[in-house]
Scaffold this motif. Structure first.
Motif, mmCIF file in Angstrom:
data_model
loop_
_atom_site.group_PDB
_atom_site.id
_atom_site.type_symbol
_atom_site.label_atom_id
_atom_site.label_comp_id
_atom_site.label_asym_id
_atom_site.label_seq_id
_atom_site.Cartn_x
_atom_site.Cartn_y
_atom_site.Cartn_z
ATOM 1 N N LYS A 147 0.825 -1.211 0.000
ATOM 2 C CA LYS A 147 0.000 0.000 0.000
ATOM 3 C C LYS A 147 0.856 1.256 0.000
ATOM 4 O O LYS A 147 1.838 1.339 0.735
ATOM 5 N N GLY A 148 0.455 2.228 -0.845
ATOM 6 C CA GLY A 148 1.176 3.500 -0.904
ATOM 7 C C GLY A 148 1.065 4.214 0.434
ATOM 8 O O GLY A 148 0.180 3.889 1.218
ATOM 9 N N PRO A 149 1.922 5.158 0.742
ATOM 10 C CA PRO A 149 2.980 5.681 -0.130
ATOM 11 C C PRO A 149 4.318 4.935 0.009
ATOM 12 O O PRO A 149 5.251 5.263 -0.703
ATOM 13 N N HIS A 150 4.375 3.933 0.884
ATOM 14 C CA HIS A 150 5.686 3.297 1.073
ATOM 15 C C HIS A 150 5.882 2.128 0.126
ATOM 16 O O HIS A 150 6.037 0.983 0.539
ATOM 17 N N THR A 151 5.821 2.427 -1.170
ATOM 18 C CA THR A 151 6.058 1.400 -2.190
ATOM 19 C C THR A 151 7.036 1.965 -3.194
ATOM 20 O O THR A 151 7.379 3.146 -3.126
ATOM 21 N N TYR A 152 7.431 1.139 -4.146
ATOM 22 C CA TYR A 152 8.400 1.604 -5.149
ATOM 23 C C TYR A 152 7.887 2.846 -5.876
ATOM 24 O O TYR A 152 8.594 3.827 -6.041
ATOM 25 N N THR A 153 6.615 2.776 -6.304
ATOM 26 C CA THR A 153 6.054 3.883 -7.077
ATOM 27 C C THR A 153 5.442 4.963 -6.194
ATOM 28 O O THR A 153 5.048 6.008 -6.695
ATOM 29 N N THR A 154 5.335 4.718 -4.918
ATOM 30 C CA THR A 154 4.604 5.522 -3.918
ATOM 31 C C THR A 154 3.088 5.303 -4.000
ATOM 32 O O THR A 154 2.334 5.887 -3.227
ATOM 33 N N GLU A 155 2.647 4.478 -4.958
ATOM 34 C CA GLU A 155 1.203 4.225 -5.111
ATOM 35 C C GLU A 155 0.870 2.835 -4.583
ATOM 36 O O GLU A 155 1.764 2.020 -4.336
ATOM 37 N N ASP A 156 -0.430 2.546 -4.473
ATOM 38 C CA ASP A 156 -0.846 1.177 -4.165
ATOM 39 C C ASP A 156 -0.324 0.257 -5.273
ATOM 40 O O ASP A 156 -0.435 0.581 -6.457
ATOM 41 N N THR A 157 0.222 -0.863 -4.871
ATOM 42 C CA THR A 157 0.822 -1.763 -5.851
ATOM 43 C C THR A 157 0.445 -3.204 -5.529
ATOM 44 O O THR A 157 0.425 -3.595 -4.359
ATOM 45 N N VAL A 158 0.130 -3.961 -6.576
ATOM 46 C CA VAL A 158 -0.067 -5.399 -6.400
ATOM 47 C C VAL A 158 0.877 -6.103 -7.366
ATOM 48 O O VAL A 158 0.982 -5.715 -8.531
ATOM 49 N N GLU A 159 1.565 -7.096 -6.863
ATOM 50 C CA GLU A 159 2.374 -7.915 -7.765
ATOM 51 C C GLU A 159 1.783 -9.311 -7.784
ATOM 52 O O GLU A 159 1.514 -9.895 -6.733
ATOM 53 N N LEU A 160 1.577 -9.821 -8.985
ATOM 54 C CA LEU A 160 1.046 -11.171 -9.134
ATOM 55 C C LEU A 160 2.168 -12.090 -9.602
ATOM 56 O O LEU A 160 2.732 -11.875 -10.677
ATOM 57 N N ASP A 161 2.509 -13.049 -8.762
ATOM 58 C CA ASP A 161 3.485 -14.061 -9.183
ATOM 59 C C ASP A 161 2.717 -15.146 -9.915
ATOM 60 O O ASP A 161 2.059 -15.977 -9.300
ATOM 61 N N CYS A 162 2.805 -15.098 -11.238
ATOM 62 C CA CYS A 162 2.099 -16.107 -12.039
ATOM 63 C C CYS A 162 3.084 -17.212 -12.401
ATOM 64 O O CYS A 162 4.284 -17.097 -12.159
ATOM 65 N N HIS A 163 2.568 -18.257 -13.054
ATOM 66 C CA HIS A 163 3.480 -19.192 -13.690
ATOM 67 C C HIS A 163 4.102 -18.468 -14.866
ATOM 68 O O HIS A 163 3.432 -17.709 -15.561
ATOM 69 N N GLY A 164 5.403 -18.675 -15.063
ATOM 70 C CA GLY A 164 6.105 -17.839 -16.031
ATOM 71 C C GLY A 164 6.010 -18.259 -17.482
ATOM 72 O O GLY A 164 6.997 -18.192 -18.200
ATOM 73 N N GLY A 165 4.852 -18.664 -17.945
ATOM 74 C CA GLY A 165 4.707 -18.983 -19.372
ATOM 75 C C GLY A 165 4.197 -17.766 -20.117
ATOM 76 O O GLY A 165 3.357 -17.036 -19.603
ATOM 77 N N PRO A 166 4.718 -17.540 -21.329
ATOM 78 C CA PRO A 166 4.296 -16.355 -22.082
ATOM 79 C C PRO A 166 2.772 -16.298 -22.291
ATOM 80 O O PRO A 166 2.185 -15.229 -22.203
ATOM 81 N N LEU A 167 2.141 -17.448 -22.523
ATOM 82 C CA LEU A 167 0.708 -17.417 -22.812
ATOM 83 C C LEU A 167 -0.098 -17.033 -21.579
ATOM 84 O O LEU A 167 -0.986 -16.185 -21.647
ATOM 85 N N VAL A 168 0.248 -17.628 -20.438
ATOM 86 C CA VAL A 168 -0.529 -17.337 -19.240
ATOM 87 C C VAL A 168 -0.355 -15.871 -18.828
ATOM 88 O O VAL A 168 -1.298 -15.188 -18.446
ATOM 89 N N MET A 169 0.857 -15.355 -18.982
ATOM 90 C CA MET A 169 1.115 -13.950 -18.658
ATOM 91 C C MET A 169 0.309 -13.033 -19.581
ATOM 92 O O MET A 169 -0.237 -12.021 -19.163
ATOM 93 N N LYS A 170 0.261 -13.428 -20.842
ATOM 94 C CA LYS A 170 -0.462 -12.625 -21.820
ATOM 95 C C LYS A 170 -1.947 -12.588 -21.461
ATOM 96 O O LYS A 170 -2.577 -11.535 -21.482
ATOM 97 N N ARG A 171 -2.506 -13.748 -21.085
ATOM 98 C CA ARG A 171 -3.931 -13.818 -20.707
ATOM 99 C C ARG A 171 -4.221 -12.922 -19.511
ATOM 100 O O ARG A 171 -5.202 -12.197 -19.491
#
Ligand code: GDP
Length: 456
Positions: A72-96
């Motif tokens: 949650k901002g402001p204590h993040t890299y961008t200073t904004e609310d941020t969510v990171e999703l760790d997906c399976h690293g396949g190009p198709l799933v990331m694209k979806r």
């Protein structure tokens, strides 16, 4: 321009990998992620910097199993609310998943836009933003250390101190002009002269680190020269550990100058392989020779290769003359076979710069590495105490600041009124401000960020 929308990007490489991270930043980051994510808890109810396991759904279709990290901002890299999703690293799933986010109104980020938000949000200054890029791009240990040091704010601190001194003097002059009863300008010019010398001296020192800084970041531009068949290509192969340069017994086969970056003992050498230097009728070879002379002129280091198993010929002698006024190392190659060359042959060259090596057995390459280090990094590099200018943009601004200070000095010497000083003092202040991003034109800032990689 600060747009307050929500952005997303794939933050990891777009190939097949164990995980791939999708980053979402902006006011809607958590709300939208919550809409797509099904886990045990709602993301919006989780404390900042916690993660949850769940699944991403497009309507009723499951797209992937993910770990969602909520910040949650402001204590993040961008200073904004941020969510990171760790997906399976396949190009198709990331694209979806990306397509789904875009369908939900999240905009794909421009290159460098996350870092730009950190900058616009005031979390880092421009030197910090540029350091982020340098850390990502670092190609050798020294470059990495120097950019991490810059990331910690060392350059910003040095620049801010100089600016504070300048603004103090400007404020003093203006106060004295407005309120002569309380502030006296008697003898002030002398004092200002002293201060300017001090600031200009500090700027000069920073500019001087630029050479070493460039070498740290981009590598030592190294020209390998020598007549045909002395073993230049073999040495380069030995240095790069590949067979990229063509090795052959036929004289004059290394025709093109080709550039190769190699990592050598924590340093980077930017090798410029050159055609053998000699007089020749052959047109193709001639181009190579001209280029070799040219690359020698551009080089930080010239490595002249001689063949220890043959006596010097006139080309060797010419080359020896040519390198004398440069930073050079003489590599007496083929030390594995019976020597013909003697010490007397190499009279007039700095003994300390002559190394016996063998591209065949590898003998002498350790010494070569130590010698280069000694020549270019004379003192132990201490990144904690020394700020290195590694960026041409920074150097250009420093030079401009210095020129403005010179103008103040001229005004003082010409006995001009104090109000004349402030214009040039402020110009120096602004030039320094460009380095940290304070007086940087928007389009220039945009250009800097556009050179970042996607997702950073
Ligand atoms: P260039 O024309 O200067 O690039 O020379 P090359 O690298 O093509 O080498 C010319 C010849 O010398 C090749 O036959 C190499 O195998 C040989 N050579 C190169 N370095 C050595 C060395 O250290 N020892 C011996 N014995 N032969 C070498």
């Amino acid at each position: 321009m600060y747009t307050n929308d929500t952005i997303c990007a794939v933050a990891t490489g777009m190939g097949q990998s164990a995980i791939g991270i999708i980053r979402i930043s902006g006011p809607e980051a958590i709300t939208v992620a919550d809409k797509l994510f099904r886990g045990r808890k709602k993301l919006s109810e989780m404390p900042s910097f916690t993660a949850a396991f769940g699944r991403i759904y497009d309507g009723e279709t499951e797209l992937d199993e993910v770990i969602a990290l909520v910040m949650k901002g402001p204590h993040t890299y961008t200073t904004e609310d941020t969510v990171e999703l760790d997906c399976h690293g396949g190009p198709l799933v990331m694209k979806r998943v990306m397509e789904l986010l875009i369908k939900e109104g999240i905009r794909p980020a421009e290159p460098g836009e996350f870092t730009k938000r950190a900058y616009l949000g005031g979390r880092i200054d421009m030197t910090g933003a540029e350091a982020v890029m340098d850390v990502i791009n670092a190609e050798n240990d020294m470059a990495l250390q120097s950019s991490l040091e810059q990331l910690s704010g060392s350059l910003r601190k040095a620049i801010t101190e100089l600016r504070d001194k300048i603004i103090y003097e400007t404020a003093f002059i203006e106060s004295a002009i407005d309120d002569p009863e309380n502030y006296s300008l008697d003898g002030y010019s002398d004092k200002l002269s002293g201060t300017i010398d001090e600031i200009a001296g500090s700027i000069d020192k920073l500019i001087l680190t630029g050479d070493e800084g460039r070498i740290i970041k981009e590598g030592i531009r190294t020209a390998i020269v020598g007549r045909p068949n002395v073993g230049k290509s073999s040495i380069m192969n030995m240095l790069t550990g590949t067979d990229r340069a063509i090795v052959t017994d036929i004289e004059g086969t290394t025709r093109d100058t080709l550039e190769e970056y190699i990592s050598f003992g924590g340093m980077t050498l930017k090798l410029i392989d050159t055609a053998g230097i000699r007089e020749t009728e052959d047109a193709v070879e001639k181009i190579g020779v001209d280029r070799a002379i040219e690359s020698m002129n551009q080089a930080d280091l010239v490595m002249l290769v001689l063949d220890s198993s043959e006596s010097l010929n006139e080309n060797d002698i010419r080359l020896i003359e040519m390198i004398k006024d440069r930073k050079y190392i003489v590599l007496v190659n083929k030390s594995d076979i019976a020597p013909v060359l003697t010490d007397e042959d190499l009279e007039g060259l700095d003994k300390d710069k002559i190394l016996q090596i063998s591209a065949k057995s590898g003998e002498g390459f350790d010494l070569l590495r130590d010698k280069i280090k000694e020549m270019f990094f004379s003192k132990e590099i201490d990144f904690n105490n020394q700020v290195y200018i590694t960026n041409v943009r920074h150097k250009a601004s420093l030079i401009r600041a210095k020129e403005s200070l010179d103008r103040v000095r001229n005004s003082i010497e010409a006995g001009m009124g104090e109000d004349f000083y402030t214009i040039d003092l402020m110009a120096a202040y602004e030039a320094l401000g460009e380095i940290i991003g304070e007086s940087l034109e928007d389009d220039l800032a945009d250009k800097i960020f556009s050179e970042f990689c996607m997702g950073k």
